[in-house]
Design a protein around this motif. Structure first.
Motif, PDB file in Angstrom:
ATOM      1  N   GLU A 267       0.903  -1.255  -0.018  1.00 51.57           N
ATOM      2  CA  GLU A 267       0.039  -0.005  -0.233  1.00 51.57           C
ATOM      3  C   GLU A 267       0.800   1.244   0.035  1.00 51.57           C
ATOM      4  O   GLU A 267       0.369   2.341  -0.738  1.00 51.57           O
ATOM      5  CB  GLU A 267      -0.996  -0.045   1.201  1.00 51.57           C
ATOM      6  CG  GLU A 267      -2.076   1.069   1.066  1.00 51.57           C
ATOM      7  CD  GLU A 267      -1.527   2.398   1.804  1.00 51.57           C
ATOM      8  OE1 GLU A 267      -2.178   3.610   1.454  1.00 51.57           O
ATOM      9  OE2 GLU A 267      -0.534   2.487   2.488  1.00 51.57           O
ATOM     10  N   GLU A 268       2.046   1.329   0.761  1.00 54.68           N
ATOM     11  CA  GLU A 268       2.696   2.352   0.702  1.00 54.68           C
ATOM     12  C   GLU A 268       3.214   2.719  -0.559  1.00 54.68           C
ATOM     13  O   GLU A 268       3.509   3.818  -1.210  1.00 54.68           O
ATOM     14  CB  GLU A 268       3.876   2.197   1.895  1.00 54.68           C
ATOM     15  CG  GLU A 268       3.248   2.465   3.437  1.00 54.68           C
ATOM     16  CD  GLU A 268       4.474   2.689   4.252  1.00 54.68           C
ATOM     17  OE1 GLU A 268       5.481   2.155   3.984  1.00 54.68           O
ATOM     18  OE2 GLU A 268       4.156   3.044   5.401  1.00 54.68           O
ATOM     19  N   ALA A 269       3.927   1.682  -1.146  1.00 53.59           N
ATOM     20  CA  ALA A 269       4.589   1.752  -2.562  1.00 53.59           C
ATOM     21  C   ALA A 269       3.531   2.126  -3.570  1.00 53.59           C
ATOM     22  O   ALA A 269       3.762   3.124  -4.321  1.00 53.59           O
ATOM     23  CB  ALA A 269       5.153   0.283  -3.090  1.00 53.59           C
ATOM     24  N   ALA A 270       2.143   1.877  -3.494  1.00 52.26           N
ATOM     25  CA  ALA A 270       1.186   2.396  -4.298  1.00 52.26           C
ATOM     26  C   ALA A 270       0.719   3.540  -4.029  1.00 52.26           C
ATOM     27  O   ALA A 270       0.759   4.337  -4.989  1.00 52.26           O
ATOM     28  CB  ALA A 270       0.021   1.304  -4.165  1.00 52.26           C
ATOM     29  N   ARG A 271       0.759   4.105  -2.810  1.00 50.21           N
ATOM     30  CA  ARG A 271       0.534   5.495  -2.438  1.00 50.21           C
ATOM     31  C   ARG A 271       1.601   6.148  -2.938  1.00 50.21           C
ATOM     32  O   ARG A 271       1.433   7.634  -3.490  1.00 50.21           O
ATOM     33  CB  ARG A 271       0.051   5.477  -1.091  1.00 50.21           C
ATOM     34  CG  ARG A 271      -0.278   6.958  -0.405  1.00 50.21           C
ATOM     35  CD  ARG A 271      -1.156   6.783   0.873  1.00 50.21           C
ATOM     36  NE  ARG A 271      -0.847   5.892   1.888  1.00 50.21           N
ATOM     37  CZ  ARG A 271       0.302   5.965   2.705  1.00 50.21           C
ATOM     38  NH1 ARG A 271       0.922   7.106   2.778  1.00 50.21           N
ATOM     39  NH2 ARG A 271       0.743   5.005   3.570  1.00 50.21           N
ATOM     40  N   PHE A 272       2.895   5.827  -2.921  1.00 52.12           N
ATOM     41  CA  PHE A 272       3.852   6.785  -3.335  1.00 52.12           C
ATOM     42  C   PHE A 272       3.956   6.904  -4.798  1.00 52.12           C
ATOM     43  O   PHE A 272       3.883   8.045  -5.356  1.00 52.12           O
ATOM     44  CB  PHE A 272       5.382   6.087  -2.740  1.00 52.12           C
ATOM     45  CG  PHE A 272       6.401   6.752  -3.600  1.00 52.12           C
ATOM     46  CD1 PHE A 272       6.996   7.685  -3.234  1.00 52.12           C
ATOM     47  CD2 PHE A 272       6.645   5.956  -4.529  1.00 52.12           C
ATOM     48  CE1 PHE A 272       7.962   8.234  -4.054  1.00 52.12           C
ATOM     49  CE2 PHE A 272       7.889   6.376  -5.492  1.00 52.12           C
ATOM     50  CZ  PHE A 272       8.317   7.430  -5.164  1.00 52.12           C
ATOM     51  N   MET A 273       3.486   6.162  -5.448  1.00 57.49           N
ATOM     52  CA  MET A 273       3.438   5.965  -6.736  1.00 57.49           C
ATOM     53  C   MET A 273       2.327   6.992  -7.214  1.00 57.49           C
ATOM     54  O   MET A 273       2.599   7.924  -8.390  1.00 57.49           O
ATOM     55  CB  MET A 273       3.419   4.950  -7.582  1.00 57.49           C
ATOM     56  CG  MET A 273       4.511   3.997  -7.439  1.00 57.49           C
ATOM     57  SD  MET A 273       4.599   2.358  -8.467  1.00 57.49           S
ATOM     58  CE  MET A 273       3.567   1.647  -7.565  1.00 57.49           C
ATOM     59  N   LEU A 274       1.342   6.922  -6.663  1.00 57.98           N
ATOM     60  CA  LEU A 274       0.048   7.788  -6.953  1.00 57.98           C
ATOM     61  C   LEU A 274       0.426   9.186  -6.716  1.00 57.98           C
ATOM     62  O   LEU A 274       0.044  10.111  -7.475  1.00 57.98           O
ATOM     63  CB  LEU A 274      -1.010   7.537  -6.220  1.00 57.98           C
ATOM     64  CG  LEU A 274      -2.116   8.293  -6.298  1.00 57.98           C
ATOM     65  CD1 LEU A 274      -2.868   8.399  -7.540  1.00 57.98           C
ATOM     66  CD2 LEU A 274      -3.429   7.931  -5.142  1.00 57.98           C
ATOM     67  N   GLU A 275       1.017   9.586  -5.432  1.00 59.94           N
ATOM     68  CA  GLU A 275       1.372  11.050  -5.242  1.00 59.94           C
ATOM     69  C   GLU A 275       2.689  11.368  -6.053  1.00 59.94           C
ATOM     70  O   GLU A 275       2.565  12.835  -6.595  1.00 59.94           O
ATOM     71  CB  GLU A 275       1.739  10.895  -3.899  1.00 59.94           C
ATOM     72  CG  GLU A 275       0.850  10.422  -2.752  1.00 59.94           C
ATOM     73  CD  GLU A 275      -0.362  11.489  -2.729  1.00 59.94           C
ATOM     74  OE1 GLU A 275      -0.034  12.715  -2.988  1.00 59.94           O
ATOM     75  OE2 GLU A 275      -1.385  11.223  -2.997  1.00 59.94           O
ATOM     76  N   ALA A 276       3.327  10.617  -6.503  1.00 63.21           N
ATOM     77  CA  ALA A 276       4.508  10.847  -7.400  1.00 63.21           C
ATOM     78  C   ALA A 276       3.597  11.326  -8.897  1.00 63.21           C
ATOM     79  O   ALA A 276       4.295  12.214  -9.415  1.00 63.21           O
ATOM     80  CB  ALA A 276       5.537   9.866  -7.386  1.00 63.21           C
ATOM     81  N   ALA A 277       2.914  10.427  -9.239  1.00 65.25           N
ATOM     82  CA  ALA A 277       2.302  10.915 -10.427  1.00 65.25           C
ATOM     83  C   ALA A 277       1.448  12.170 -10.409  1.00 65.25           C
ATOM     84  O   ALA A 277       1.829  12.901 -11.508  1.00 65.25           O
ATOM     85  CB  ALA A 277       1.198   9.734 -10.719  1.00 65.25           C
ATOM     86  N   LYS A 278       0.938  12.564  -9.278  1.00 61.80           N
ATOM     87  CA  LYS A 278       0.306  13.693  -9.156  1.00 61.80           C
ATOM     88  C   LYS A 278       1.299  14.910  -9.449  1.00 61.80           C
ATOM     89  O   LYS A 278       1.128  15.879 -10.142  1.00 61.80           O
ATOM     90  CB  LYS A 278      -0.386  14.046  -8.021  1.00 61.80           C
ATOM     91  CG  LYS A 278      -1.617  13.059  -7.529  1.00 61.80           C
ATOM     92  CD  LYS A 278      -1.960  13.280  -6.246  1.00 61.80           C
ATOM     93  CE  LYS A 278      -3.073  12.342  -5.809  1.00 61.80           C
ATOM     94  NZ  LYS A 278      -3.654  12.644  -4.549  1.00 61.80           N
ATOM     95  N   ALA A 279       2.522  14.754  -8.627  1.00 64.45           N
ATOM     96  CA  ALA A 279       3.542  16.066  -8.694  1.00 64.45           C
ATOM     97  C   ALA A 279       4.214  15.894 -10.043  1.00 64.45           C
ATOM     98  O   ALA A 279       4.484  16.973 -10.649  1.00 64.45           O
ATOM     99  CB  ALA A 279       4.661  15.563  -7.391  1.00 64.45           C
ATOM    100  N   GLU A 284       6.160  19.394 -10.912  1.00 63.60           N
ATOM    101  CA  GLU A 284       7.196  19.689  -9.792  1.00 63.60           C
ATOM    102  C   GLU A 284       8.365  18.893  -9.544  1.00 63.60           C
ATOM    103  O   GLU A 284       9.217  19.389  -8.888  1.00 63.60           O
ATOM    104  CB  GLU A 284       6.015  19.313  -8.432  1.00 63.60           C
ATOM    105  CG  GLU A 284       4.788  20.068  -8.428  1.00 63.60           C
ATOM    106  CD  GLU A 284       3.963  19.690  -7.285  1.00 63.60           C
ATOM    107  OE1 GLU A 284       4.440  18.766  -6.449  1.00 63.60           O
ATOM    108  OE2 GLU A 284       2.794  20.041  -7.174  1.00 63.60           O
ATOM    109  N   PHE A 285       8.543  18.195 -10.608  1.00 58.96           N
ATOM    110  CA  PHE A 285       9.946  17.451 -10.456  1.00 58.96           C
ATOM    111  C   PHE A 285       9.985  16.817 -12.079  1.00 58.96           C
ATOM    112  O   PHE A 285       8.970  16.573 -12.361  1.00 58.96           O
ATOM    113  CB  PHE A 285      10.148  16.432  -9.315  1.00 58.96           C
ATOM    114  CG  PHE A 285       9.369  15.294  -9.556  1.00 58.96           C
ATOM    115  CD1 PHE A 285      10.191  13.876 -10.390  1.00 58.96           C
ATOM    116  CD2 PHE A 285       8.085  15.056  -9.195  1.00 58.96           C
ATOM    117  CE1 PHE A 285       9.456  13.063 -10.378  1.00 58.96           C
ATOM    118  CE2 PHE A 285       7.376  13.882  -9.627  1.00 58.96           C
ATOM    119  CZ  PHE A 285       8.169  12.611  -9.902  1.00 58.96           C
ATOM    120  N   ALA A 286      11.377  16.398 -12.331  1.00 62.82           N
ATOM    121  CA  ALA A 286      11.347  15.706 -13.640  1.00 62.82           C
ATOM    122  C   ALA A 286      12.341  14.506 -13.086  1.00 62.82           C
ATOM    123  O   ALA A 286      12.901  14.613 -11.990  1.00 62.82           O
ATOM    124  CB  ALA A 286      12.501  16.520 -14.386  1.00 62.82           C
TER     125      ALA A 286
END
Length: 312
Positions: A267-279, A284-286
């Motif tokens: 779940e943490e890995a999935a939530r990280f990828m979701l938040e990174a996709a938003k950013a 906000e980053f490359a």
């Protein structure tokens, strides 16, 4: 949180008869208009079902926009090692994480929340697969070859890629949770963006972990060289930068082991990828520093030969 979606996807995948069509039906149950496809892919040891989900953003390429497309590829040999092992195996967590993100994004859209850019999510579903010897613990094998999966998952539409894979059968990263690799682009191992470490800290509430990538790991399978696992294999067939998201453990766990998945880690890995996709979609980053990469190329030349099988 993505716990609801994770449990639903796990319940779906923990089956000896699950197919790609079952995954499509589940995701369509969340959003009937979702762009999802599945089809069989036949390999030297059997077949698997490819699953691809394309989730459009408000200003993504599918709508004529300019926001880059991010790919989330669930890497694995198979979700089951039947008939040798009974039940869902640790190796399936790449598929579990990727499909959990897909389910959450579709649910968000039904509730009026859209990301700026397109998100492409792909994995494959195979409840039956052989195992294979590997040091220090046995690998899950796959009904199909890695290059076949790469051909299906890695497409020119992707501007950046997260490759998520169970990475527990080693002694190079020993922590429960997940860890990131440095970005790899056309044979160059580059500096990891600080923004991704910030997102990882924020979503986990802990200090970030980065796992080491060897030169061997970014060469294609089939060259008779030891690889950590297949997590970095997408980088062998694309010009897009690839970052590995490794679901990890403190101890060595074979990919063919059952009862070895931890919902908090996935779940943490999935939530990280979701938040990174938003950013990423918000700019906000490359995934890598383009100017620095151009400088590296000018000074030291191309490393694209590492994307090939090399010369005997």
């Amino acid at each position: 949180m993505l716990i609801k979606q994770l449990i639903e996807v796990y319940d779906l995948l923990d089956s000896s008869v699950v197919t790609g069509a079952d995954v499509v039906a589940y995701l369509k149950g969340i959003n009937p208009d979702a762009n999802i496809e599945t089809y069989p892919l036949v390999g030297p040891r059997g077949k698997t079902d490819m699953v691809k989900v394309r989730i459009p953003g408000t200003d993504g390429k599918t709508k004529g926009g300019k926001v880059p497309t991010i790919g989330i590829l669930g890497r694995l040999g198979a979700i089951g090692a039947r008939p040798e092992m009974i039940g869902y195996v640790s190796d399936g967590d790449g598929a579990l994480a990727a499909l959990t993100v897909a389910a959450k994004l579709l649910d968000m859209q039904m509730k009026g929340d859209f990301l700026p850019g397109d998100v492409f999510i792909s994995t494959h579903i195979s409840p039956f697969s052989p195992t294979q010897p590997h040091d220090p613990v046995p690998f899950m094998n796959s009904p199909v070859d890695t290059y076949q999966i790469n051909q299906e998952e890695v497409s020119p539409e992707l501007d950046a890629i997260f490759s998520v894979d169970t990475t527990k059968g080693n002694r190079v990263i020993n922590t429960r949770g997940f860890a990131l690799s440095q970005p790899v682009k056309e044979g160059w191992i580059l500096r990891l963006p600080e923004a991704l470490l910030d997102i990882m800290q924020r979503t986990t509430g802990r200090l970030p972990y980065v796992f080491p990538v060897n030169m061997q790991d970014i060469t294609p399978y089939g060259n008779d060289i030891h690889h950590l696992n297949s997590i970095m294999q997408p980088c062998t067939c694309t010009s897009a930068p690839v970052i590995g998201v490794a679901i990890t453990a403190e101890t060595m766990v074979p990919g063919c082991g059952t009862g070895c998945s931890h919902y908090t880690d996935v779940e943490e890995a999935a939530r990280f990828m979701l938040e990174a996709a938003k950013a990423y979609g918000r700019g906000e980053f490359a995934f890598y520093d383009e100017a620095e990469y151009a400088r590296i190329q000018k000074l030291y030349g191309s490393m694209k030969h590492l994307q090939t099988l090399g010369k005997e």
